[in-house]
Motif scaffolding. Structure first.
Motif, mmCIF file in Angstrom:
data_model
loop_
_atom_site.group_PDB
_atom_site.id
_atom_site.type_symbol
_atom_site.label_atom_id
_atom_site.label_comp_id
_atom_site.label_asym_id
_atom_site.label_seq_id
_atom_site.Cartn_x
_atom_site.Cartn_y
_atom_site.Cartn_z
ATOM 1 N N UNK A 134 0.838 -1.191 0.000
ATOM 2 C CA UNK A 134 0.000 0.000 0.000
ATOM 3 C C UNK A 134 0.879 1.248 0.000
ATOM 4 N N UNK A 135 0.410 2.293 -0.705
ATOM 5 C CA UNK A 135 1.219 3.499 -0.822
ATOM 6 C C UNK A 135 1.441 4.170 0.521
ATOM 7 N N UNK A 136 0.397 4.245 1.355
ATOM 8 C CA UNK A 136 0.544 4.932 2.638
ATOM 9 C C UNK A 136 1.605 4.255 3.493
ATOM 10 N N UNK A 137 1.629 2.913 3.489
ATOM 11 C CA UNK A 137 2.643 2.181 4.250
ATOM 12 C C UNK A 137 4.022 2.440 3.687
ATOM 13 N N UNK A 138 4.122 2.554 2.366
ATOM 14 C CA UNK A 138 5.421 2.798 1.733
ATOM 15 C C UNK A 138 5.945 4.194 2.070
ATOM 16 N N UNK A 139 5.055 5.178 2.124
ATOM 17 C CA UNK A 139 5.472 6.533 2.481
ATOM 18 C C UNK A 139 6.021 6.569 3.899
ATOM 19 N N UNK A 140 5.349 5.871 4.807
ATOM 20 C CA UNK A 140 5.841 5.801 6.187
ATOM 21 C C UNK A 140 7.209 5.119 6.218
ATOM 22 N N UNK A 141 7.376 4.070 5.423
ATOM 23 C CA UNK A 141 8.652 3.360 5.394
ATOM 24 C C UNK A 141 9.772 4.267 4.899
ATOM 25 N N UNK A 188 14.749 7.130 6.192
ATOM 26 C CA UNK A 188 15.551 8.351 6.195
ATOM 27 C C UNK A 188 15.829 8.822 7.624
ATOM 28 N N UNK A 189 14.876 8.589 8.512
ATOM 29 C CA UNK A 189 15.054 9.009 9.905
ATOM 30 C C UNK A 189 16.130 8.183 10.596
ATOM 31 N N UNK A 190 16.203 6.901 10.272
ATOM 32 C CA UNK A 190 17.146 6.018 10.964
ATOM 33 C C UNK A 190 18.501 5.938 10.275
ATOM 34 N N UNK A 191 18.536 6.122 8.957
ATOM 35 C CA UNK A 191 19.794 5.935 8.221
ATOM 36 C C UNK A 191 20.403 7.222 7.671
ATOM 37 N N UNK A 192 19.651 8.298 7.686
ATOM 38 C CA UNK A 192 20.180 9.532 7.123
ATOM 39 C C UNK A 192 19.984 9.581 5.622
ATOM 40 N N UNK A 193 20.978 10.086 4.911
ATOM 41 C CA UNK A 193 20.856 10.287 3.472
ATOM 42 C C UNK A 193 20.818 8.955 2.713
ATOM 43 N N UNK A 194 19.832 8.829 1.803
ATOM 44 C CA UNK A 194 19.714 7.653 0.953
ATOM 45 C C UNK A 194 19.360 8.093 -0.459
ATOM 46 N N UNK A 195 19.910 7.425 -1.449
ATOM 47 C CA UNK A 195 19.587 7.739 -2.835
ATOM 48 C C UNK A 195 18.256 7.095 -3.222
ATOM 49 N N UNK A 233 6.511 15.642 -0.317
ATOM 50 C CA UNK A 233 6.681 17.094 -0.431
ATOM 51 C C UNK A 233 5.324 17.792 -0.352
ATOM 52 N N UNK A 234 4.354 17.247 -1.099
ATOM 53 C CA UNK A 234 3.022 17.855 -1.137
ATOM 54 C C UNK A 234 2.355 17.820 0.233
ATOM 55 N N UNK A 235 2.718 16.837 1.058
ATOM 56 C CA UNK A 235 2.135 16.725 2.392
ATOM 57 C C UNK A 235 2.852 17.602 3.411
ATOM 58 N N UNK A 236 3.883 18.332 2.978
ATOM 59 C CA UNK A 236 4.574 19.242 3.877
ATOM 60 C C UNK A 236 5.730 18.635 4.636
ATOM 61 N N UNK A 237 6.181 17.448 4.285
ATOM 62 C CA UNK A 237 7.315 16.822 4.966
ATOM 63 C C UNK A 237 8.596 17.518 4.534
ATOM 64 N N UNK A 269 17.264 13.341 2.159
ATOM 65 C CA UNK A 269 17.341 13.307 3.605
ATOM 66 C C UNK A 269 16.337 14.293 4.196
ATOM 67 N N UNK A 270 16.009 14.050 5.479
ATOM 68 C CA UNK A 270 15.072 14.908 6.181
ATOM 69 C C UNK A 270 15.798 16.117 6.749
ATOM 70 N N UNK A 271 15.071 17.201 6.871
ATOM 71 C CA UNK A 271 15.625 18.398 7.481
ATOM 72 C C UNK A 271 16.096 18.081 8.896
ATOM 73 N N UNK A 272 17.271 18.598 9.270
ATOM 74 C CA UNK A 272 17.845 18.308 10.586
ATOM 75 C C UNK A 272 16.847 18.623 11.690
ATOM 76 N N UNK A 273 16.690 17.677 12.606
ATOM 77 C CA UNK A 273 15.794 17.872 13.747
ATOM 78 C C UNK A 273 14.400 17.340 13.534
ATOM 79 N N UNK A 274 14.045 17.013 12.272
ATOM 80 C CA UNK A 274 12.698 16.507 12.013
ATOM 81 C C UNK A 274 12.639 15.021 12.342
ATOM 82 N N UNK A 275 11.625 14.628 13.087
ATOM 83 C CA UNK A 275 11.409 13.215 13.394
ATOM 84 C C UNK A 275 9.915 12.928 13.311
ATOM 85 N N UNK A 276 9.593 11.841 12.620
ATOM 86 C CA UNK A 276 8.201 11.452 12.529
ATOM 87 C C UNK A 276 7.811 10.583 13.722
#
Length: 322
Positions: free
Chosen positions: A1-8, A13-20, A43-47, A60-67
Motif C-alpha cells: 500500500x502506498x501509505x505504508x510505503x510513504x511511512x517506510x 531516512x530518519x534512521x539511516x540519514x541520506x539515501x539515494x 513534499x506535497x504533504x509538507x514533509x 534526507x530529512x531536514x535536521x531535527x525533524x522526526x516522525x
C-alpha cells in the motif's frame, strides 16, 4: 500500500540519514520511478524532505525533524514477538535482556495487538538446532560476541579438521552467524569462517589492553554468508551421477538433488526418471543410493555403477546363503 510505503521512506531516512532513490527502491522493492512519485507526495504533504544531485547526493530529512509514525501493525507486532529466540539469546548472555524487552514491548502495544502477539507465541515455537545435533559446549561464545561488538582482535588456539589440527590464529571478528544450532564467527583477514565451538583457548588481552581493529566499512555480513553458503555447496557437490529413479525415489529427493531433478529430469516411457544428480563423492553417493534399494539404477560414472553392482551381488549372496 502506498501509505505504508510513504511511512517506510520516512522511517528509513530518519534512521539511516541520506539515501539515494536507488537505495530506497532496493529497500522497498519498487522502481526508482515509484520512489520519485512517493517523494513528490511527501513534499506535497509538507514533509521537510530535500534531495541533492550528484555522486554524493540523495534524499534526507531536514535536521531535527522526526516522525512519530512508528505504530506497529498487527503483523509487525506478531513478527517481533516471534523473532525472539530464547536459546540463542541466552547463549549470548542476552536471555534476561530479551525477556525484559518483550515485556516492555507487550506493555506498549495496544490490547488488540497484544492478544494477537500472545496467540502467535502460544502457537509457534522456533527451535533452531537439528534433531540429531548434540548439544555442544561453546565456552567462548560470549567472549567472541564481545570482541565482535567492540571490534577487538582475538588471538585464539583453534582446532581444524586437517593436520596440523591445533593452530594459532589472529582474528578480526566481523560478525557472528547462527546456522542450524551452530555458531560461526566471520573474521579477517580474508574474511574466513570459523566454528566458535572449535576455539580451544583465547589468549588475547582484555579490556583496555586489547588490540582493536577497524571494521570494514563495506562489509555486509548477510551478503557474505549467502556467498559463503553458495561456495560451500559448490565445493561440497563436486561430482555428478547419471541415474534412473522410480516415481517413489524421485519424490524422496530433497535439496540440491531435488533441484537437479527438476532441472534435468526426463520421464521415460516406463515412468522412471533419468536425471543427472550432484554428489559429494563416490563414497557418499554409494551410501545414499543404497538406501533407495531397487528404486534407483546408477548409470554412471562407471566406478560408482560397478561399486553398486558389487554391493548388490554381496547382499544377494549373503541372503542366499541364509
Amino acid at each position: 500500500m502506498k501509505s505504508s510505503r510513504l511511512v517506510s521512506i520516512l522511517l528509513l531516512l530518519q534512521t539511516r540519514g541520506r539515501l539515494t532513490a536507488a537505495q530506497l527502491a532496493q529497500e522497498l522493492e519498487v522502481s526508482v520511478r515509484t520512489v520519485y512519485r512517493d517523494v513528490e507526495a511527501l513534499h506535497a504533504a509538507g514533509v521537510p524532505l530535500y534531495g541533492d544531485a550528484g555522486h554524493a547526493g540523495g534524499y534526507q530529512l531536514l535536521a531535527g525533524y522526526r516522525t512519530r509514525l512508528t505504530g506497529l501493525s498487527a503483523g509487525e507486532a506478531e513478527a517481533l514477538f516471534l523473532s525472539g529466540i530464547p536459546g540463542p539469546a541466552a547463549e549470548l548472555g542476552l536471555g534476561s535482556a530479551l525477556a525484559a524487552a518483550q515485556l516492555k514491548l507487550r506493555a506498549a502495544v495496544p490490547a488488540e495487538l497484544r492478544d494477537q502477539a500472545d496467540r502467535m507465541r502460544s502457537r509457534f515455537h522456533l527451535d533452531a538446532p537439528g534433531w540429531y545435533a548434540p548439544d555442544e559446549e561453546v565456552p567462548y561464545l560470549t567472549a567472541v560476541a564481545d570482541a565482535v561488538w567492540h571490534s577487538r582482535v582475538l588471538h585464539v588456539r583453534y582446532r581444524r579438521w586437517k593436520e596440523p589440527t591445533d593452530v594459532d590464529r589472529r582474528l578480526e571478528p566481523y560478525g557472528l552467524v547462527l546456522k542450524a544450532g551452530r555458531w560461526y564467527v566471520v573474521a579477517g583477514p580474508g574474511p574466513r569462517t570459523y566454528r566458535v565451538d572449535q576455539i580451544l583457548e583465547i589468549v588475547s588481552e582484555e579490556g583496555e589492553l586489547a588490540e582493536e581493529f577497524e571494521p570494514l566499512e563495506d562489509f555486509d555480513l548477510a551478503a557474505y554468508w549467502q556467498r559463503y553458503q553458495a561456495d560451500f555447496h559448490a565445493r561440497l557437490y563436486g561430482g555428478e551421477a547419471l541415474v534412473r529413479l522410480s516415481p517413489r525415489a524421485a519424490a524422496r529427493l530433497k535439496g540440491p538433488a531435488a533441484r537437479a531433478l527438476a532441472d534435468s529430469g526426463t520421464v521415460e516411457p516406463d515412468g522412471w526418471t533419468r536425471a543427472l544428480l550432484p554428489i559429494e563423492s563416490t563414497d557418499h553417493a554409494h551410501g545414499d543410493f543404497l538406501a533407495m534399494g531397487a528404486e534407483i539404477e546408477v548409470l554412471g560414472p562407471p566406478e560408482l555403477r560397478a561399486r553398486m553392482a558389487a554391493t548388490a551381488d554381496a547382499l544377494a549372496a549373503t541372503y542366499a546363503s541364509g
